[in-house]
Design an enzyme around this catalytic site. Structure first.
Site, PDB file in Angstrom:
ATOM      1  N   GLU A 120      -2.809 -12.412   6.463  1.00  0.00           N
ATOM      2  CA  GLU A 120      -2.429 -13.081   5.262  1.00  0.00           C
ATOM      3  C   GLU A 120      -0.573 -12.800   5.501  1.00  0.00           C
ATOM      4  OE1 GLU A 120      -4.506  -9.658   2.432  1.00  0.00           O
ATOM      5  OE2 GLU A 120      -7.229 -10.895   3.238  1.00  0.00           O
ATOM      6  N   CYS A 172       6.540 -11.389   3.420  1.00  0.00           N
ATOM      7  CA  CYS A 172       6.308 -10.087   3.590  1.00  0.00           C
ATOM      8  C   CYS A 172       4.846 -10.090   4.924  1.00  0.00           C
ATOM      9  CB  CYS A 172       5.230  -9.219   2.936  1.00  0.00           C
ATOM     10  SG  CYS A 172       4.193  -7.632   3.545  1.00  0.00           S
ATOM     11  N   CYS A 206      -6.204  -2.906  11.318  1.00  0.00           N
ATOM     12  CA  CYS A 206      -4.825  -1.951  11.610  1.00  0.00           C
ATOM     13  C   CYS A 206      -5.810  -0.319  11.591  1.00  0.00           C
ATOM     14  CB  CYS A 206      -4.043  -1.278  10.481  1.00  0.00           C
ATOM     15  SG  CYS A 206      -2.904  -0.007  10.764  1.00  0.00           S
ATOM     16  N   CYS A 237      -4.799   4.427   7.708  1.00  0.00           N
ATOM     17  CA  CYS A 237      -3.982   5.147   6.106  1.00  0.00           C
ATOM     18  C   CYS A 237      -4.682   5.132   4.934  1.00  0.00           C
ATOM     19  CB  CYS A 237      -2.676   4.664   5.565  1.00  0.00           C
ATOM     20  SG  CYS A 237      -1.500   4.849   7.376  1.00  0.00           S
ATOM     21  N   CYS A 286      -4.207   2.985   2.226  1.00  0.00           N
ATOM     22  CA  CYS A 286      -3.987   1.502   2.339  1.00  0.00           C
ATOM     23  C   CYS A 286      -5.568   0.185   2.579  1.00  0.00           C
ATOM     24  CB  CYS A 286      -3.444   1.482   3.895  1.00  0.00           C
ATOM     25  SG  CYS A 286      -3.117  -0.439   4.550  1.00  0.00           S
ATOM     26  N   CYS A 321       1.817  -3.751  -2.061  1.00  0.00           N
ATOM     27  CA  CYS A 321       1.340  -2.811  -0.994  1.00  0.00           C
ATOM     28  C   CYS A 321       0.186  -1.770  -0.647  1.00  0.00           C
ATOM     29  CB  CYS A 321       2.578  -1.427  -1.430  1.00  0.00           C
ATOM     30  SG  CYS A 321       4.328  -1.872  -1.147  1.00  0.00           S
TER      31      CYS A 321
HETATM   32  S1  SF4 Z   1      -0.338   1.669   5.564  1.00  0.00           S
HETATM   33 FE1  SF4 Z   1      -2.133  -0.098   6.509  1.00  0.00          FE
HETATM   34  S2  SF4 Z   1      -1.361  -1.474   7.671  1.00  0.00           S
HETATM   35 FE2  SF4 Z   1       0.256   0.435   6.954  1.00  0.00          FE
HETATM   36  S3  SF4 Z   1      -0.125   1.401   8.954  1.00  0.00           S
HETATM   37 FE3  SF4 Z   1      -1.045   1.693   7.265  1.00  0.00          FE
HETATM   38  S4  SF4 Z   1      -3.187   1.458   7.718  1.00  0.00           S
HETATM   39 FE4  SF4 Z   1      -1.810   0.155   9.184  1.00  0.00          FE
END
Ligand code: SF4
Length: 341
Positions: A91, A104, A111, A115, A118, A333
């Site tokens: 995306e 972006c 990933c 986090c 996210c 975000c």
């Molecule tokens: S915020 Fe999301 S995309 Fe960015 S490093 Fe953390 S887990 Fe990965």
């Protein structure tokens, strides 16, 4: 020869090595690729005199553009979903500003940083994007959609410093004045705090490139819960790497703090944050949390965000409230990586 992964100089070197010809044809090809629609080698006037060269280059040339399969917009923000050659989806978000466009970009499919705030982090890492796949996202917006892309932020899917070789090659290509022409000073890499990546980036000595760090907590215990990377590199290690980061005169580091109701919004958190940032050349962006799907956390109210901001101002922190547009289409975000809604 994947032109999306090559700077003009690299393309010219390839031409010299493989066809015994250099600048003239390479320059024409590079220019046509980024500025002619539809693009075809045989239609480039400089190749007209040599059908053989035109055929050779056409056969050698690769530029697998990801296929835009979905496009949705809200508040002017557009989320594009691309299908890659292996069928995976990635995306890109297009954010119109008053006089230009910011895009972006994603650097990975998924990933592995995990986090908690996210959506992408909940997918795990499926694979890294190649430099060509990263550049192709910008190519699509600038060439297919014809938008004037001024700023690029690596805040889409993925941790760019976890795929640094491909990301840095993509940046070289984005910078090329004969192509997309997006200079380093208009590119921001956003990291969750991968210290070895920050150190490798420092070694490149690209002082114009902007670096943003998602901090989200300024005590190790809480940060390790919100951002597992903190178990690998604690806040002290991260701070040292940031202190050593080569910045051009007048540049600052951007620190991102996503405010989560009842989690990192206590006055003690503001005090810890102020102490952590003291002496670092930073600008703090305060962002109200956008709950991802099945999120264990809640968004703070506008009054709670303002209260936290005020505390930071009293500690003399330069803080900006950042409004995340596109929450309704999950383009804000921390929300990329789910199904398109
Ligand atoms: S915020 Fe999301 S995309 Fe960015 S490093 Fe953390 S887990 Fe990965």
């Amino acid at each position: 020869m994947n032109i999306l992964a090559m700077t003009y100089d690299q393309l010219a070197a390839h031409f010299r090595q493989h066809y015994g010809r250099g600048e003239f044809h390479a320059a024409a090809l590079y220019k046509a690729f980024y500025h002619s629609k539809p693009f075809e080698v045989k239609n480039i006037p400089e190749f007209a005199a040599s059908a053989q060269l035109s055929d050779q280059v056409s056969a050698d040339l690769q530029y697998d553009l990801p296929i835009p399969v979905h496009e949705i917009s809200e508040e002017g923000v557009t989320k594009l979903a691309f299908r890659l050659v292996d069928g995976l989806m990635v995306e890109t978000v297009v954010i119109p500003m008053p006089h230009h466009t910011t895009i972006c970009l994603s650097s990975q499919v998924g990933c592995r940083m995990g986090c908690r705030v996210c959506e992408t982090g909940q997918m795990g890492l499926l694979r890294n994007l190649s430099a060509a796949e990263i550049v192709a996202q910008a190519y699509d917006v600038k060439v297919r959609l014809g938008l004037e892309v001024r700023n690029v932020v690596f805040m889409g899917m993925g941790e760019p410093l976890d795929n640094l070789d491909q990301v840095t090659q993509a940046i070289r290509v984005l910078n090329d004045q004969r192509g997309l022409d997006i200079p380093q000073r208009r590119i921001t890499l956003s990291t969750c705090g991968l210290v070895e990546g920050i150190r490798r980036l420092s070694a490149l000595n690209w002082p114009q490139l902007k670096l943003a760090v998602s901090l989200n907590a300024a005590n190790d215990e809480l940060r390790a819960v919100l951002m597992p990377v903190n178990r690998r590199h604690n806040l002290a290690e991260l701070r040292q790497a940031l202190q050593d980061y080569p910045l051009a005169r007048g540049n600052v580091l951007f620190m991102e703090y996503v405010l989560i109701k009842g989690v990192n919004d206590h006055p003690d958190h503001a005090r810890q944050l102020a102490r952590y940032l003291e002496g670092l050349p930073v600008r703090l962006n305060l962002i109200a949390y956008n709950p991802r799907r099945q999120s264990p956390f809640e968004a703070p109210s506008a009054a709670e965000v303002e209260q936290f901001r005020q505390m930071l101002v009293e500690y003399r922190i330069f803080v900006r409230l950042r409004h995340s547009r596109g929450a309704g289409i999950r383009a804000a975000c921390g929300q990329l990586g789910g199904a398109m809604v």
